[in-house]
Design a protein around this motif. Structure first.
Motif, PDB file in Angstrom:
ATOM      1  N   ALA A  63     -41.552 -15.106  -9.959  1.00 34.65           N
ATOM      2  CA  ALA A  63     -42.016 -14.010  -9.622  1.00 34.65           C
ATOM      3  C   ALA A  63     -41.172 -13.091  -8.928  1.00 34.65           C
ATOM      4  O   ALA A  63     -41.193 -11.712  -8.895  1.00 34.65           O
ATOM      5  CB  ALA A  63     -43.138 -14.490  -8.502  1.00 34.65           C
ATOM      6  N   LEU A  64     -40.052 -13.780  -8.219  1.00 38.93           N
ATOM      7  CA  LEU A  64     -38.892 -12.816  -7.635  1.00 38.93           C
ATOM      8  C   LEU A  64     -38.167 -12.149  -8.551  1.00 38.93           C
ATOM      9  O   LEU A  64     -37.844 -10.867  -8.594  1.00 38.93           O
ATOM     10  CB  LEU A  64     -38.143 -13.628  -6.726  1.00 38.93           C
ATOM     11  N   LEU A  65     -37.797 -12.644  -9.705  1.00 41.83           N
ATOM     12  CA  LEU A  65     -37.175 -12.098 -11.018  1.00 41.83           C
ATOM     13  C   LEU A  65     -37.986 -11.279 -11.936  1.00 41.83           C
ATOM     14  O   LEU A  65     -37.137 -10.636 -12.865  1.00 41.83           O
ATOM     15  CB  LEU A  65     -36.482 -13.085 -11.525  1.00 41.83           C
ATOM     16  N   HIS A  66     -39.332 -11.122 -11.766  1.00 37.76           N
ATOM     17  CA  HIS A  66     -40.106 -10.810 -12.953  1.00 37.76           C
ATOM     18  C   HIS A  66     -39.792  -9.311 -13.286  1.00 37.76           C
ATOM     19  O   HIS A  66     -40.207  -8.854 -14.446  1.00 37.76           O
ATOM     20  CB  HIS A  66     -41.511 -10.918 -12.515  1.00 37.76           C
ATOM     21  N   ASP A  67     -39.438  -8.576 -12.387  1.00 38.84           N
ATOM     22  CA  ASP A  67     -39.139  -7.119 -12.918  1.00 38.84           C
ATOM     23  C   ASP A  67     -37.452  -6.941 -13.327  1.00 38.84           C
ATOM     24  O   ASP A  67     -37.281  -5.684 -13.574  1.00 38.84           O
ATOM     25  CB  ASP A  67     -39.627  -6.071 -11.870  1.00 38.84           C
ATOM     26  N   VAL A  68     -36.942  -7.842 -13.214  1.00 40.07           N
ATOM     27  CA  VAL A  68     -35.481  -7.697 -13.140  1.00 40.07           C
ATOM     28  C   VAL A  68     -35.027  -7.187 -14.606  1.00 40.07           C
ATOM     29  O   VAL A  68     -34.129  -6.246 -14.689  1.00 40.07           O
ATOM     30  CB  VAL A  68     -34.592  -8.574 -12.632  1.00 40.07           C
ATOM     31  N   VAL A  69     -35.258  -7.812 -15.523  1.00 36.85           N
ATOM     32  CA  VAL A  69     -34.751  -7.533 -17.014  1.00 36.85           C
ATOM     33  C   VAL A  69     -35.414  -6.085 -17.295  1.00 36.85           C
ATOM     34  O   VAL A  69     -34.747  -5.401 -17.979  1.00 36.85           O
ATOM     35  CB  VAL A  69     -35.381  -8.548 -17.800  1.00 36.85           C
ATOM     36  N   GLU A  70     -36.645  -6.055 -16.942  1.00 42.73           N
ATOM     37  CA  GLU A  70     -37.054  -4.695 -17.495  1.00 42.73           C
ATOM     38  C   GLU A  70     -36.781  -3.329 -16.851  1.00 42.73           C
ATOM     39  O   GLU A  70     -36.590  -2.481 -17.370  1.00 42.73           O
ATOM     40  CB  GLU A  70     -38.702  -4.855 -17.232  1.00 42.73           C
ATOM     41  N   ASP A  71     -36.420  -3.457 -15.504  1.00 43.99           N
ATOM     42  CA  ASP A  71     -36.065  -2.409 -14.429  1.00 43.99           C
ATOM     43  C   ASP A  71     -34.769  -2.310 -14.210  1.00 43.99           C
ATOM     44  O   ASP A  71     -34.381  -1.087 -13.642  1.00 43.99           O
ATOM     45  CB  ASP A  71     -36.954  -2.479 -13.374  1.00 43.99           C
ATOM     46  N   THR A  72     -33.856  -3.007 -14.627  1.00 45.02           N
ATOM     47  CA  THR A  72     -32.340  -3.004 -14.158  1.00 45.02           C
ATOM     48  C   THR A  72     -31.443  -3.272 -15.353  1.00 45.02           C
ATOM     49  O   THR A  72     -32.003  -3.668 -16.453  1.00 45.02           O
ATOM     50  CB  THR A  72     -32.236  -3.975 -13.103  1.00 45.02           C
ATOM     51  N   ASP A  73     -30.131  -3.346 -14.959  1.00 44.53           N
ATOM     52  CA  ASP A  73     -29.237  -3.516 -16.044  1.00 44.53           C
ATOM     53  C   ASP A  73     -28.899  -5.091 -16.400  1.00 44.53           C
ATOM     54  O   ASP A  73     -28.236  -5.110 -17.474  1.00 44.53           O
ATOM     55  CB  ASP A  73     -27.962  -3.101 -15.698  1.00 44.53           C
ATOM     56  N   PHE A  74     -29.673  -6.000 -15.747  1.00 44.14           N
ATOM     57  CA  PHE A  74     -29.423  -7.238 -16.216  1.00 44.14           C
ATOM     58  C   PHE A  74     -30.198  -7.759 -17.282  1.00 44.14           C
ATOM     59  O   PHE A  74     -31.235  -7.484 -17.232  1.00 44.14           O
ATOM     60  CB  PHE A  74     -29.449  -8.164 -14.805  1.00 44.14           C
ATOM     61  N   ASN A  75     -29.446  -8.428 -18.193  1.00 45.60           N
ATOM     62  CA  ASN A  75     -30.043  -8.960 -19.441  1.00 45.60           C
ATOM     63  C   ASN A  75     -30.713 -10.298 -19.529  1.00 45.60           C
ATOM     64  O   ASN A  75     -30.343 -11.132 -18.729  1.00 45.60           O
ATOM     65  CB  ASN A  75     -29.477  -8.294 -20.831  1.00 45.60           C
ATOM     66  N   LEU A  76     -31.334 -10.830 -20.577  1.00 45.56           N
ATOM     67  CA  LEU A  76     -31.535 -12.358 -20.812  1.00 45.56           C
ATOM     68  C   LEU A  76     -30.701 -13.292 -20.766  1.00 45.56           C
ATOM     69  O   LEU A  76     -30.721 -14.290 -19.940  1.00 45.56           O
ATOM     70  CB  LEU A  76     -32.726 -12.306 -21.692  1.00 45.56           C
ATOM     71  N   ASP A  77     -29.563 -12.701 -21.426  1.00 51.48           N
ATOM     72  CA  ASP A  77     -28.307 -13.717 -21.604  1.00 51.48           C
ATOM     73  C   ASP A  77     -27.936 -14.137 -20.155  1.00 51.48           C
ATOM     74  O   ASP A  77     -27.586 -15.233 -19.720  1.00 51.48           O
ATOM     75  CB  ASP A  77     -27.318 -13.247 -22.360  1.00 51.48           C
ATOM     76  N   PHE A  78     -27.736 -12.786 -19.311  1.00 49.53           N
ATOM     77  CA  PHE A  78     -27.158 -13.119 -18.010  1.00 49.53           C
ATOM     78  C   PHE A  78     -28.197 -14.220 -17.311  1.00 49.53           C
ATOM     79  O   PHE A  78     -27.614 -14.982 -16.401  1.00 49.53           O
ATOM     80  CB  PHE A  78     -27.095 -11.839 -17.443  1.00 49.53           C
ATOM     81  N   MET A  79     -29.305 -14.034 -17.257  1.00 49.18           N
ATOM     82  CA  MET A  79     -30.458 -14.645 -16.775  1.00 49.18           C
ATOM     83  C   MET A  79     -30.073 -15.992 -17.021  1.00 49.18           C
ATOM     84  O   MET A  79     -30.500 -16.949 -16.084  1.00 49.18           O
ATOM     85  CB  MET A  79     -31.728 -13.932 -16.818  1.00 49.18           C
ATOM     86  N   VAL A  80     -30.138 -16.380 -18.476  1.00 46.61           N
ATOM     87  CA  VAL A  80     -30.033 -17.821 -18.741  1.00 46.61           C
ATOM     88  C   VAL A  80     -28.805 -18.519 -18.000  1.00 46.61           C
ATOM     89  O   VAL A  80     -28.805 -19.607 -17.657  1.00 46.61           O
ATOM     90  CB  VAL A  80     -29.826 -17.756 -20.400  1.00 46.61           C
ATOM     91  N   LYS A  81     -27.671 -17.767 -17.828  1.00 49.84           N
ATOM     92  CA  LYS A  81     -26.523 -18.236 -17.092  1.00 49.84           C
ATOM     93  C   LYS A  81     -26.827 -18.530 -15.970  1.00 49.84           C
ATOM     94  O   LYS A  81     -26.473 -19.592 -15.222  1.00 49.84           O
ATOM     95  CB  LYS A  81     -25.202 -17.320 -17.531  1.00 49.84           C
TER      96      LYS A  81
END
Ligand code: MN
Length: 724
Positions: free
Chosen positions: A78-96
């Motif tokens: 829930a904290l991260l739910h808009d991060v990929v859509e709205d900011t520059d961070f991508n999924l690969d980064f999030m996996v890491k």
């Protein structure tokens, strides 16, 4: 470090407290990391309310930890739910940073937004994929609902148009979805908030009336409850008893549906007894106590404890006659049943011992959605989806039995045909009759709870258009519609074959535009319907073809033959003089009747006072004048006209659809910035006929535009017309 800011430090503490209070286990480290990460990622963004954007993911996390608590992973997502859509961070980064589990949920949340938006429902393949991700991890859905809930709670900050759009979408799609997943509490709040923005007047009136009646209600409920409370204590049952909150939207809906004033709906009192017990039998003990105290109303008793609803709702409902002869509805359930009723899938998951094991109940939750998605055809997907949601939204259920005694749940109003499709699509397709409780009944008979239903099938029986008038389940509607469409396709194919054989035998050729014109002249909306009529034997092809051939011959004869005559006359009479536009001294202009453009075969006509008028050789006007005096015709060449623009007219014929005008003009304008002089569209039934005049450089330019227009979906013919 952002957490040095006392405001954020307090927010994090609140969130961790909420998690510890509601969740089985909490990883402080992971939640703190996600908190800091989201804070950083959104640091430059603001919400419509003017607050830092981070307050949104934070509040969504608070909702999933307090209101639909499941586990700490959901809170992180829930904290991260808009991060990929709205900011520059991508999924690969999030996996890491956060691992695969979290990333997959966040990715799912981002993607299902598209499903709910409806207009993006155009590719069945996509939903299936998305659906799978929802099924795989129900936490995707929890985060999405919490997201929508927070957006609805803060809807006052966006403009009115957006308010209405979002409220409508919430009411049509999110609320039924929440209901289906048993998220009773979320569903009610989403509905009431939508109602507030869609019909503020009614909302406020109901809210005001509820407030004015509160005291009276409370004292009545107390009077009613007293003797029951005593008895429950005698039996040593632990319980919680309260006046059941009535939701504004449900009152409104009942007022509209039953056409009754507020008072009549609201005066039905309701209380809920929640028993703190593991023993289901205590529900029946409590029922016995209530019925001892007050007289039950027959026919109003429902036992969803023995037979839960499809969304796993369990409760006993009974209505009794209370003091002063007023009716009171009583709901009885255990604590666990209550939690499932309010928090659905989340509560279920929590009570489940082995979370990895496959799960029948969870499956039943998602099967309904899978059914809808898998059966929706591409074109009608959105419409069908909405229809199904509405269908399933507040449908009550009946319970009927197979001849072997198996129980089937069907919506109220179901018929033997619905039952047949529920058993198996093959049974549905071939059902010819039914026995209910041993008696033969018509297929449109409405079934009742407790009926035993037997379907009689026959190989030669097939679904029938009339069935659509009485079936109610999504399953049967889709299956019947599919069958009817398939049958129609077969007729169309057969008709097309007859047509093709016919014109082959007669050695005729029809371009698609010839065919479109023919079908239109016969008053068919499309060639498809023309083929269908042939397939059904409704038209006599010989007659049609003879009539068209006669018409064609008449049309072609007059201009072309006459033209050959005058052309040769012109040449002999003028004695081969070649008039060239560049020649000084000779004035020339272009005829308005036929609007020639460079590249057209042209001929000049000598006028009095205006020099030479240049006409297209096919100009009907010119042909008429030359019949009287062909001596004024002169052969001409195209003058040098680079850079000049000429008016040309096009007539366009096709299937009418929303936005076709826009598409046509866009197609023209987007080719070398071509300018449109005028555009005009007439529609008849489902066809449109348009005329466009536009500025072109030469015949090549016009040809390119015609080509492009012909490629538009639904356009049958594009032709240049003579005069404007
Ligand atoms: Mn969001």
């Amino acid at each position: 470090m952002a957490l040095e800011n006392p405001r954020y430090k307090k927010m994090l503490d609140d969130l961790l407290d909420a998690c510890k209070h509601h969740l089985p286990s909490v990883s402080d480290v992971m939640i703190t990391k996600a908190f800091e990460f989201a804070l950083e990622a959104h640091k430059n963004d603001l919400r419509a309310s003017g607050e830092p954007y981070f307050t949104h993911p934070f509040e969504v996390a608070m909702i999933v930890s307090q209101e639909i608590p499941l586990d700490d992973v959901t809170v992180v997502c829930a904290l991260l739910h808009d991060v990929v859509e709205d900011t520059d961070f991508n999924l690969d980064f999030m996996v890491k940073e956060f691992g695969k589990e979290v990333t997959e949920i966040v990715d799912g949340v981002t993607k299902i937004g598209g499903i709910f938006k409806g207009q993006e429902i155009t590719q069945a393949e996509n939903y299936r994929k998305l659906l799978l991700s929802m099924v795989k991890d129900v936490r995707v859905i929890l985060v999405k609902f919490a997201d929508r809930l927070h957006n609805m709670r803060t809807l006052e900050f966006v403009n009115q148009d957006k308010q209405r759009r979002i409220a409508q979408e919430t009411l049509e799609i999110y609320a039924p979805f929440a209901n289906r997943f048993g998220l009773g509490q979320v569903k009610w709040e989403l509905e009431d908030l939508s109602f507030k923005y869609l019909n503020r007047e009614a909302y406020e009136e109901i809210a005001r009336k509820i407030k004015s009646k509160r005291k009276e209600r409370e004292s009545y409920i107390n009077k009613f409850s007293e003797p029951i409370i005593q008895k429950l204590n005698d039996y040593n049952l632990k319980y919680e008893m309260n006046g059941r909150p009535k939701h504004l939207y449900s009152i409104y809906r009942k007022m509209v549906k039953r056409n009754k004033p507020f008072e009549e709906i609201y005066d039905l009192f309701a209380i809920r007894i929640i028993i703190d017990t593991e023993n289901t039998n205590d529900c029946y003990t409590t029922l016995g106590i209530v019925n001892q105290m007050y007289l039950p109303v027959p026919d109003r008793f429902k036992d969803y404890v023995s037979i839960p609803k499809t969304n796993n709702y369990q409760s006993i409902h009974t209505t009794v006659v209370g003091p002063e002869g007023r009716l009171v509805e009583v709901q009885i359930r255990t604590k666990k049943m209550h939690e499932v009723a309010e928090k659905g899938v989340a509560a279920h998951w929590r009570y489940k011992e082995n979370k990895a094991a496959s799960d029948k109940e969870l499956e039943s939750w998602v099967n309904w959605i899978r059914d809808i998605f898998e059966s929706a055809s591409k074109d009608d997907a959105r419409k069908e989806l909405l229809e199904s949601f509405k269908l399933n939204l507040y449908q009550d259920e009946i319970y009927v039995f197979t001849p072997k005694g198996d129980l089937r749940r069907l919506p109220v109003g179901s018929t033997p045909v619905d039952f047949a499709f529920e058993i198996h699509s093959k049974v549905g397709f071939h059902c010819i009759g039914a026995k209910v409780n041993g008696k033969i009944v018509p297929l449109d008979t409405v079934l009742h709870s407790g009926d035993q239903v037997e379907i009689i099938t026959s190989k030669n029986q097939h679904p029938n258009k009339n069935w659509m008038k009485f079936v109610v389940t999504h399953k049967s509607k889709t299956a019947i519609r599919k069958w009817i469409n398939k049958e129609e396709e077969d007729i169309i194919d057969a008709g097309k074959e007859i047509w093709e054989k016919k014109i082959k035998r007669l050695k005729l050729s029809f371009t698609p535009s010839d065919l479109a014109k023919l079908t239109l002249s016969l008053k068919f909306e499309s060639p498809k319907l023309f083929y269908k009529a042939i397939g059904q034997g409704k038209i006599n092809l010989d007659e049609v073809l003879t009539a068209t051939r006669e018409k064609e011959e008449k049309k072609e004869k007059i201009p072309s033959l006459e033209f050959d005559n005058f052309a040769s006359i012109a040449r002999t009479d003028i004695g081969g003089v070649l008039v060239d536009g560049k020649n000084a001294g000779i004035m020339y202009s272009y005829a308005k009747c036929c609007n020639p453009i460079p590249g057209d075969p042209v001929i000049g006509y000598i006028t009095v006072g205006e020099g030479i008028k240049i006409h297209r050789k096919t100009c009907i006007n010119l042909i008429r004048i030359s019949e009287k005096d062909s001596s004024k015709l002169v052969p001409v060449q195209w003058p040098e006209a680079e850079g000049s623009l000429f008016v040309a007219g096009l007539s366009i014929l096709g299937e009418d659809s929303a936005g076709i005008l826009n598409e046509i003009s866009h197609t023209i304008v987007s080719y070398q910035n071509t300018n449109i002089k005028s555009i005009n569209i007439n529609t008849t039934d489902s066809m449109f006929e348009g005329s466009v005049t536009l500025y072109v450089h030469n015949i090549e330019h016009l040809a390119r535009i015609i080509e492009r227009l012909k490629k538009l979906k639904g356009v049958y013919t594009v032709e240049r017309f003579e005069s404007s």
